[in-house]
Each structure stands twice: as structure tokens, then as C-alpha cells.
Write an enzyme that holds these catalytic residues in place. Structure first.
Site, short mmCIF file in Angstrom:
data_model
loop_
_atom_site.label_atom_id
_atom_site.label_comp_id
_atom_site.label_asym_id
_atom_site.label_seq_id
_atom_site.Cartn_x
_atom_site.Cartn_y
_atom_site.Cartn_z
CG HIS A 18 -1.83 -0.77 1.28
ND1 HIS A 18 -1.66 -1.75 2.39
CD2 HIS A 18 -3.15 -1.55 0.66
CE1 HIS A 18 -3.24 -2.44 2.42
NE2 HIS A 18 -3.62 -2.35 1.26
CE LYS A 42 -13.83 -6.92 3.91
NZ LYS A 42 -12.93 -5.73 3.08
NE ARG A 91 -2.27 -7.23 -5.11
CZ ARG A 91 -3.62 -7.49 -3.47
NH1 ARG A 91 -3.31 -7.76 -2.51
NH2 ARG A 91 -4.67 -8.05 -3.95
CB SER A 129 -4.94 -6.51 4.27
OG SER A 129 -4.17 -4.90 4.05
O1 PNS Z 1 -9.62 -2.30 -0.01
P1 PNS Z 1 -10.73 -3.39 -0.41
O2 PNS Z 1 -11.50 -3.87 0.73
O3 PNS Z 1 -10.24 -4.18 -1.38
O4 PNS Z 1 -11.36 -1.63 -0.71
C1 PNS Z 1 -12.73 -1.96 -1.12
C2 PNS Z 1 -12.97 -0.45 -1.06
C3 PNS Z 1 -13.25 0.00 -0.54
C4 PNS Z 1 -12.08 -0.04 -2.40
C5 PNS Z 1 -14.63 -0.67 -1.69
O5 PNS Z 1 -15.35 -1.18 -0.91
C6 PNS Z 1 -15.94 1.00 -2.70
O6 PNS Z 1 -14.78 1.66 -2.34
N1 PNS Z 1 -16.84 0.77 -1.15
C7 PNS Z 1 -17.29 1.87 -1.39
C8 PNS Z 1 -18.65 1.30 -2.08
C9 PNS Z 1 -18.44 2.01 -3.17
O7 PNS Z 1 -18.33 2.84 -3.70
N2 PNS Z 1 -18.57 0.49 -2.92
C10 PNS Z 1 -18.61 0.70 -5.26
C11 PNS Z 1 -19.97 0.93 -5.94
S1 PNS Z 1 -20.70 -0.30 -5.76
#
Ligand code: PNS
Length: 160
Positions: A18, A42, A91, A129
Site C-alpha cells: 500500500h 465487514k 497486483r 492484507s
Molecule cells: O481494500 P479493499 O477492501 O479492496 O477496498 C474496497 C473499496 C473500499 C475500495 C470498495 O469496497 C469501496 O469503494 N467501497 C465503498 C462503496 C462503493 O462506492 N462501492 C463501489 C460502487 S458499488
């Protein structure tokens, strides 16, 4: 006008991968906001407060980096913070499908915000993670994949 990007994620916990992405992002943007999704639905290992603390400890130079939390839609948060882009790390190929869906949904929701993918350095290509937590839970050494303070906190969580 500052070119701001949101680097969103769970950061549970922040990894060297990150940090690598955030540093690369700073070559393209004036300011990066690392934003932790506050998602009570979550299950996480670390609380949002702990995750914020770990980001603060791991990235001491905050001249152009900011840490924040958000809930709700990412694009709404990005608009509120006057960001022009969402930054995500890519990645292996396995990331592609999910990232593609996320980026296309975000574009549908707000056409003004672009998603920018950056590749991590090769040494972090398999760092995540989740895999770090999995290894650490069973006593595996993850000290070369996370900042030292994060390693300490992981060990404390798993009592190792
Ligand atoms: O590290 P992650 O868990 O892969 O991150 C995922 C994240 C936080 C980028 C994604 O879940 C997110 O943006 N969630 C907020 C809700 C949202 O806008 N979702 C996308 C459109 S449905």
C-alpha cells in the site's frame, strides 16, 4: 488547482505494498488522500481507529498525504473531497476482474472521476492484507511485508 486522488481501501492493516502505491501515486498527483472504508458489515482484524493510527505511524511524511475514513459511496466521498481520481493498486491478474467491476461501476456513478491503476513494485506483487493476516494467525513471519509498528500490532493481536 491541486490534483487530488483518493486511495481507498480497507487497509486492515496497511502493508508495504500500500505504501509503495501511495508513494508512486505522489508522482502523478499533488495530494493523495488515503481513505479507509468504514464498513461495520465487514469483519476486520483492526478497528478503524487502529488502522488510522497504523497509517499515521507508517507514513510519517504527510506533506502531501492525508488519512481519512469514509462511508457510503466512494464517488460521493471523492466529489466531496474535490478529487479527480481514484487510485488503486493492481497486483496479479487475479485483481483484475474485481478492480475492473469497481472502476466501471464508479464511472457509471460519476463520469467525472477517473480510476488510475498503478503496479506495485515486484517485491510486493503477492502481498495482501488478507494473506498477511492468514500467515500471521498461524505464527508466520510477515515482518518484511509490513512496517515494523504494524508487525508489532499483528503479533500482539495473535499473541505471538
Ligand atoms: O481494500 P479493499 O477492501 O479492496 O477496498 C474496497 C473499496 C473500499 C475500495 C470498495 O469496497 C469501496 O469503494 N467501497 C465503498 C462503496 C462503493 O462506492 N462501492 C463501489 C460502487 S458499488
Amino acid at each position: 488547482m491541486q490534483r487530488i486522488a483518493i486511495y481507498p481501501g480497507s487497509f486492515d492493516p496497511v502493508t508495504n505494498g500500500h505504501i509503495d502505491i501511495a508513494e508512486r501515486g505522489l508522482k502523478l498527483f499533488d495530494r493523495i488522500i488515503i481513505a479507509i472504508l468504514h464498513n461495520p458489515g465487514k469483519q476486520s482484524l483492526f478497528s478503524v481507529e487502529e488502522r488510522l493510527e497504523m497509517l499515521n505511524e507508517s507514513i510519517p511524511d504527510t506533506a502531501n498525504i492525508e488519512f481519512d475514513t469514509f462511508d457510503g459511496l466512494l464517488v460521493d466521498y471523492a466529489r466531496k473531497r474535490k478529487a479527480i481520481a481514484v487510485l488503486r493498486g493492481m497486483r496479479a491478474v487475479s485483481d483484475f476482474e474485481y478492480e475492473f467491476q469497481l472502476a466501471l461501476m464508479n464511472r457509471k456513478l460519476n463520469r467525472d472521476i477517473e480510476t488510475v491503476f498503478l503496479m506495485t513494485g515486484l517485491r510486493w506483487i503477492f502481498t495482501s492484507s488478507s494473506i498477511i493476516k492468514e500467515a500471521a494467525r498461524f505464527g508466520g513471519d510477515v515482518s518484511d511485508m509490513v512496517p515494523p509498528g504494524v508487525n508489532q500490532r499483528i503479533k500482539a493481536k495473535f499473541g505471538s
